[in-house]
Design an enzyme around this catalytic site. Structure first.
Site, PDB file in Angstrom:
ATOM      1  N   VAL A 332       0.872  -1.178   0.000  1.00 23.85           N
ATOM      2  CA  VAL A 332       0.000   0.000   0.000  1.00 23.85           C
ATOM      3  C   VAL A 332       0.906   1.223   0.000  1.00 23.85           C
ATOM      4  CG1 VAL A 332      -1.810   1.253   1.240  1.00 23.85           C
ATOM      5  CG2 VAL A 332      -1.812  -1.252   1.223  1.00 23.85           C
ATOM      6  N   GLU A 333       0.526   2.248  -0.728  1.00 23.76           N
ATOM      7  CA  GLU A 333       1.415   3.397  -0.920  1.00 23.76           C
ATOM      8  C   GLU A 333       1.790   4.100   0.375  1.00 23.76           C
ATOM      9  OE1 GLU A 333      -2.751   4.883  -2.239  1.00 23.76           O
ATOM     10  OE2 GLU A 333      -1.627   3.006  -2.241  1.00 23.76           O
ATOM     11  N   THR A 334       0.958   3.976   1.400  1.00 25.66           N
ATOM     12  CA  THR A 334       1.253   4.645   2.666  1.00 25.66           C
ATOM     13  C   THR A 334       2.351   3.957   3.460  1.00 25.66           C
ATOM     14  OG1 THR A 334      -0.699   3.482   3.500  1.00 25.66           O
ATOM     15  CG2 THR A 334      -0.947   5.827   2.977  1.00 25.66           C
ATOM     16  N   GLY A 335       2.796   2.762   3.026  1.00 23.74           N
ATOM     17  CA  GLY A 335       3.938   2.129   3.677  1.00 23.74           C
ATOM     18  C   GLY A 335       3.858   0.644   3.948  1.00 23.74           C
TER      19      GLY A 335
END
EC number: 2.8.3.8
Length: 531
Positions: A332-335
């Site tokens: 997921v792009e948030t980490g």
């Protein structure tokens, strides 16, 4: 005018109430707010105090807001409380839709409004920390952030160009201006008396460090909300994510929760507990699961993928049902890396996560072409294969990481339904039945604004698919090709008549795999990656 910091006494970070803290925010300041949807890393106490102060005193006035990640609940939380005329004059966000009250100010031309791709925005904050003027990237070429189109401007009152087209070695890039913030609202779980902070109860890290460095290095005030404080130098150094010298004010909220509502902390979401494989997590057989199942067919063993919010986010659960979830990695792009992806407003609050990166580093990997495949939801598609998600039906949603992810992923899978607005379907006897057709066509002739460029994707040699509950398309030089249809639907009545353009009908047009429509495990075996 730069804000004036409260003094430290004997090295101790000032501990203030939220109401005292926001008194340090001057008029015309630029405020950068950490946080993601569902309350993830949101400094709610500080946001509420600022909103309340303005209601009572009409100060501070004319703030500029920077929000890299969409925080909020798609209603009245997040930065929606700051949507008061006179409080905010300007906003630059990666995602807008989670805090719709702010979006409404932009839609009504009451504030200046910009949208950078989420990954680009966090990288410009890193640039601001290093006193660099901005970043140069090919992310966003051919989309609405390209200055030859809208240049990331979201309304008519937004005039200044923050994005410029530049060229190096005969290749086009975009220059994104870095804006240095004056104030930061960040959050952690615990800090010591000097401000060194850990994130043990949090879902992820986002770009907390980048934001703190950007504000500190530009003479601003870093305000950090925590759940508790401990004695100086008692936190494990490998757990500390924010060094104390970056922090100017600490606000302690003992009632701080990991997410909106519920228990203070869910140990599965914080990564302390692991969900047993025998735990049943499944989706009912409906159009959402149908799309996720078909999307899984595009995955390969050993692949590294990204999954986005919306109808695409069911792929992890489908893979778990099929017993192949451990054969690839979803990020997921948030980490977060690996694990079972969450759904809804707290997207990214995964369980069984294998690792968590800071968000800025995650986007570095994406921008460099590290993804083998991505799964993204779409709002509208046009005859050229362009996709729109950031603005539709007059509503500003913002791009989030959509542009960052889709620009370089080797295979791009767009997921959605063919129509929208009260669409009802059922799956019976191995067939799809359209019980009630959607009112709105999602496949339109021309998009007014572009979030994904089909032309650029083809130039970069990317493999693009569009998967719906009743049809599957692929992108070629002459436009969309219809390659699969669902059993039970009529090609003309249920597909072609529900599109504003006619796709190329593949001579190899076939029915979607019959296993997709059976309410039992498909027995799907993940194919090996092609070399």
């Amino acid at each position: 005018m730069k804000p004036v910091k409260p003094p430290r006494i004997n090295g101790r970070v000032p501990v203030l109430s939220a109401q005292e803290a926001v008194n340090y925010i001057p008029d015309e300041a630029t405020l950068c707010v950490l946080g993601a949807g569902g309350g993830i890393l949101e400094a709610t106490t500080l946001i509420t105090a600022l909103a309340d102060k303005y209601k009572q005193t009409q100060t501070p006035r004319n703030l500029s807001i920077i929000s890299p990640t969409g925080l909020g609940d798609r209603a009245d939380r997040g930065i929606s409380p700051l949507a008061q005329e006179g409080l905010v004059k300007w906003a630059l966000c990666g995602h807008w839709g989670q805090s719709p009250r702010i979006s409404e100010l932009a839609e009504q031309n009451k504030i200046i409004a910009y949208n950078y791709p989420q990954g680009v925005l966090t990288q410009t904050l890193r640039a601001a920390a290093a006193h660099q003027p901005g970043i140069i990237s090919d992310i966003g070429i051919g989309t609405f952030v390209d200055p030859r189109q809208q240049g990331g401007k979201l309304n008519e009152v937004t005039k200044e160009d923050l994005i410029k087209l530049v060229e190096f070695d005969n290749k086009e890039y975009l220059y994104y201006k870095a804006i240095a913030p004056d104030i930061a609202f960040i959050r952690a779980t615990t800090c010591d008396s000097e401000g060194y902070a850990t994130f043990e109860d949090e879902v992820m890290y986002l770009d907390a460090l980048v934001i703190a460095q950007a504000v500190h290095n530009n003479g601003g005030i870093v305000m950090m909300q925590v759940q508790k404080m401990v004695k100086k130098a008692t936190l494990h150094p490998k757990s500390v994510r924010i060094p104390g010298y970056l922090v100017d004010i600490v606000v302690v909220d003992p009632d701080q929760t990991q997410l909106y509502g519920g228990a203070p902390v869910n140990r599965f979401i914080s990564g302390d507990f692991t969900l047993d494989d025998s735990t049943k997590l499944s989706l009912p057989l409906n159009q959402r699961k149908l799309v996720a199942r078909r999307a899984l067919f595009e995955m390969r063993k050993g692949a590294v993928g990204n999954v986005g919010v919306g109808i695409a986010d069911g792929i992890g659960l489908v893979a778990r049902e099929e017993g192949c979830a451990d054969d690839f990695i979803l990020t997921v792009e948030t980490g977060p890396i690996g694990g079972i992806t969450s759904q809804g407003i707290a997207f990214g609050a995964n369980v069984n996560t294998r690792a968590i990166l800071d968000m800025t580093s995650q986007f570095d990997f994406y921008h460099g072409g590290g993804l083998d495949v991505c799964y993204l939801s779409f709002a509208e598609v046009d005859q050229h294969g362009n996709v729109g998600v950031h603005k539709f039906n007059g509503k500003i949603m913002g791009t989030g990481g959509f542009i960052d992810i889709s620009a370089t992923s080797k295979k791009i899978i767009f997921c959605g339904t063919l129509t929208a607005g009260s669409l009802k379907t059922e799956i019976t006897d191995g067939k799809l039945n359209i019980v009630q057709e959607g009112r709105v066509k999602k496949f339109i002739r021309e998009l007014p604004e572009i979030t994904f460029s089909g032309k650029i994707a083809l130039e970069r040699g990317l493999d693009v698919r569009y998967i719906t509950e009743r049809a599957v398309f692929t992108l070629k030089e002459d436009g969309l090709h219809l390659i699969e249809i669902a059993p039970g639907v009529d090609l003309q009545k249920d597909i072609l008549d529900k599109m504003d353009f006619t796709p190329v009908i593949s001579p190899e047009l076939k029915l979607m795999d019959e296993r997709l429509f059976i309410d039992a495990a498909m027995g799907f075996v993940l194919p090996e990656a092609a070399h």
